[in-house]
Design an enzyme around this catalytic site. Structure first.
Site, short mmCIF file in Angstrom:
data_model
loop_
_atom_site.label_atom_id
_atom_site.label_comp_id
_atom_site.label_asym_id
_atom_site.label_seq_id
_atom_site.Cartn_x
_atom_site.Cartn_y
_atom_site.Cartn_z
N CYS B 162 0.81 -1.23 0.00
CA CYS B 162 0.00 0.00 0.00
C CYS B 162 0.84 1.27 0.00
O CYS B 162 0.30 2.37 -0.05
CB CYS B 162 -0.91 -0.02 1.21
SG CYS B 162 -1.77 -1.58 1.35
N HIS B 294 -3.05 7.97 5.80
CA HIS B 294 -3.20 6.64 5.21
C HIS B 294 -4.65 6.20 5.46
O HIS B 294 -5.29 5.68 4.56
CB HIS B 294 -2.18 5.68 5.81
CG HIS B 294 -2.11 4.39 5.06
ND1 HIS B 294 -1.89 4.34 3.71
CD2 HIS B 294 -2.29 3.10 5.46
CE1 HIS B 294 -1.92 3.06 3.30
NE2 HIS B 294 -2.16 2.31 4.35
N GLU B 305 -2.18 5.61 13.51
CA GLU B 305 -1.77 6.78 12.74
C GLU B 305 -2.01 8.07 13.54
O GLU B 305 -1.16 8.96 13.57
CB GLU B 305 -2.55 6.82 11.41
CG GLU B 305 -2.11 7.97 10.51
CD GLU B 305 -2.62 7.83 9.08
OE1 GLU B 305 -3.51 6.98 8.83
OE2 GLU B 305 -2.13 8.57 8.22
N LYS B 326 -9.70 7.93 1.31
CA LYS B 326 -10.11 6.54 1.03
C LYS B 326 -11.59 6.35 1.31
O LYS B 326 -12.21 5.44 0.76
CB LYS B 326 -9.29 5.56 1.88
CG LYS B 326 -7.84 5.40 1.42
CD LYS B 326 -7.14 4.28 2.16
CE LYS B 326 -5.70 4.10 1.68
NZ LYS B 326 -4.76 5.14 2.14
N HIS B 331 -9.41 2.04 -1.08
CA HIS B 331 -7.96 1.84 -0.97
C HIS B 331 -7.44 1.34 -2.31
O HIS B 331 -7.71 0.20 -2.69
CB HIS B 331 -7.69 0.84 0.14
CG HIS B 331 -6.25 0.80 0.58
ND1 HIS B 331 -5.21 1.10 -0.27
CD2 HIS B 331 -5.70 0.51 1.78
CE1 HIS B 331 -4.07 0.98 0.40
NE2 HIS B 331 -4.34 0.62 1.64
N PHE B 390 1.46 -2.82 4.57
CA PHE B 390 1.73 -4.16 5.10
C PHE B 390 3.21 -4.43 4.88
O PHE B 390 3.80 -4.00 3.88
CB PHE B 390 0.91 -5.21 4.35
CG PHE B 390 -0.50 -5.35 4.84
CD1 PHE B 390 -1.01 -4.59 5.87
CD2 PHE B 390 -1.34 -6.30 4.25
CE1 PHE B 390 -2.32 -4.74 6.31
CE2 PHE B 390 -2.65 -6.46 4.68
CZ PHE B 390 -3.14 -5.69 5.71
#
Lengths: 87, 402
Positions: B162, B294, B305, B326, B331, B390
């Site tokens: 990502c 994010h 975050e 998002k 995403h 990830f």
């Protein structure tokens, strides 16, 4: 193998424990199973019992499947097997 | 060290097929997420996504091109055309040799894999089309951009799940800074909204069945999208000398690794990436007016975050705005940082902060100004774009008004 023995076998494998060390009132947390271990255990349960477990890792407490203890998991499986039995 | 500016932007994503359409949708708080229209959707438990609608390959590309272009390449090429046209650059002679393409993608040609596995495994076919490999390879999109626009310098693809497009854009900026190149086409693309792609994500049990609600207490997971964001990064003096319109400066960037867990995010790793980007740009944390988060809408990401933002910005965390687009486009995996950079550019150029839509309940673990539900006018001179992948791979880009 009974549902109980199968669940204990799955949980024990995930926790790297002997099945004898997993009891009905063991919690996944007390066995050291983390969130990824929970997701893997649920997958193994779905495969073993041919059921779909409604479980979202974002909100485990809100899922309609109580993963608190081995006993609550067994209850949940029994309920889902009835609900999802082929007509 | 050379300075880096952005002189072109293009996109195809669930909010629009151009930058103008996308920014208009972000201003309106439009939701591009809806029921998935894909083969075998009935066998999926997750049936929503941010699909690019009204984008048919037929009519855009020739039959021969379609056999070579997976959907992630198609998105890339259309977005690159917009970005390069805006930049006004023509890549010929010395400029061609000193310009390249570095693009992020996590999956590459996922639907090409999916279609051909289906053919050989499910349908029992023993033969596949001769161009399966060049169609699915992760560097296919970058390769076709270099061929279409005669970019003869360094070209390759970057894959860090990502964070892929943020890592790619950091690479592009580094190459310009060092003087290796004069311009780079960069950004990223992904298109995993096919049966196998969604099924794989479904297995992880982190997907929402109804909406992406970042920072909201009732959030219950991420929603996958698809699309591309492509930019022209250019050396500042080169852009100025030719009188190019400069969208903003790529003031700094940083990359960090959590070195801890394959999926769970780390507050410390995220904080190091944000603080690193500020230090690289020689900016003070109080200069930052907007962060494009994010903000995946998972329980774990959003609270981690927000905690990392609090660590880096201290009291200023309460004053800055942080939103997750998002909530609108889903995403976009390897393409997400590139499309989200558009929200940062909109904040700097148009003074409009894209909202976090779907925000329903405050979460004490995400107690920042998340610009809930409605876009806001604000004067911002520095914006950050976060990507935390990830694998614990983080990349943050700092943009500055110029």
């Amino acid at each position: 193998m009974s549902v109980k023995d199968q669940v204990i076998a799955i949980i024990a494998e995930q926790a790297l424990l002997d099945p004898q060390d997993v009891t009905l009132d063991s919690t996944l947390e007390s066995l050291g199973i983390d969130s990824m271990g929970v997701v893997e255990s649920i997958f193994a349960i779905e495969e073993a019992f041919d059921i779909t477990v409604p479980f979202n890792a974002n909100a485990p407490q809100e899922s309609d499947f109580d993963i608190t203890s081995v006993a609550s998991i067994i209850d949940g499986i029994e309920r889902l097997r009835v609900q999802q039995a082929p007509a | 060290m050379k300075r880096v500016v952005i002189t072109g932007a293009g996109t195809v994503n669930p909010l629009g097929h151009s930058v103008a359409e996308t920014c208009a949708a972000m201003r309106d708080g439009f939701c591009g997420i809806g029921p998935l229209e894909i083969r075998d959707v009935a066998r999926l438990q997750i049936r929503i996504g941010g699909q690019v609608k009204g984008f048919e390959a037929e009519g855009r590309f020739t039959r021969q091109q379609i056999t070579l272009y997976d959907r992630f390449t198609q998105f890339t090429l259309v977005a690159a055309r917009e970005a390069i046209a805006q930049s006004g650059l023509t890549f010929e002679g010395k400029l061609a040799a000193r310009a390249g393409v570095v693009l992020g993608t996590a999956g590459g040609g996922v639907s090409t894999w999916d279609d051909n596995y289906r053919a050989v495994y499910a349908e029992g076919k023993n033969r596949v089309h001769p161009f399966v490999v060049p169609r699915l390879m992760n560097n296919a999109a970058a390769a076709h951009v270099s061929m279409e626009w005669n970019l003869k310098g360094p070209s390759y693809s970057v894959s860090s799940a990502c964070a892929s497009s943020n890592h790619a854009m950091a690479q592009a900026a580094m190459m310009i800074r060092s003087g290796m190149v004069l311009a780079m086409v960069t950004g990223g693309s992904d298109s995993m909204l096919c049966f196998g792609g969604v099924k794989a994500w479904e297995g992880l049990r982190v997907m929402s069945r109804d909406a992406c609600r970042p920072f909201s207490a009732n959030r219950d997971g991420m929603v996958q999208g698809e699309g591309a964001g492509i930019f022209v990064f250019e050396e500042y003096e080169h852009a100025r000398a030719r009188g190019a319109e400069i969208l903003c400066e790529v003031a700094g960037f940083a990359m960090s690794s959590d070195a801890s867990d394959i999926v769970m995010p780390s507050r410390e790793g995220a904080a190091r990436a944000m603080a690193g980007a500020l230090a690289d740009a020689r900016l003070d944390s109080a200069d930052v007016g907007y962060i494009n988060a994010h903000g995946t809408g998972t329980a774990a990401n959003d609270k981690t975050e927000c905690a990392a933002v609090a660590d880096v910005f201290g009291a200023h965390a309460e004053r800055l705005m942080i939103s997750s687009t998002k909530s609108m486009h889903g995403h976009l995996i390897g393409g997400t940082g590139a499309v989200e950079l558009l929200a940062c550019i909109m904040a700097l150029r148009d003074g409009v902060i894209a909202p976090t839509i779907g925000y329903e309940q405050p979460d004490p673990d995400c107690a920042l100004d998340v610009v809930p539900n409605v876009a806001r006018d604000a004067n911002v001179t520095v914006a950050l774009s976060n990507a935390f992948a990830f694998g614990g791979m983080n990349a943050v880009i700092a943009l500055r008004k110029i």
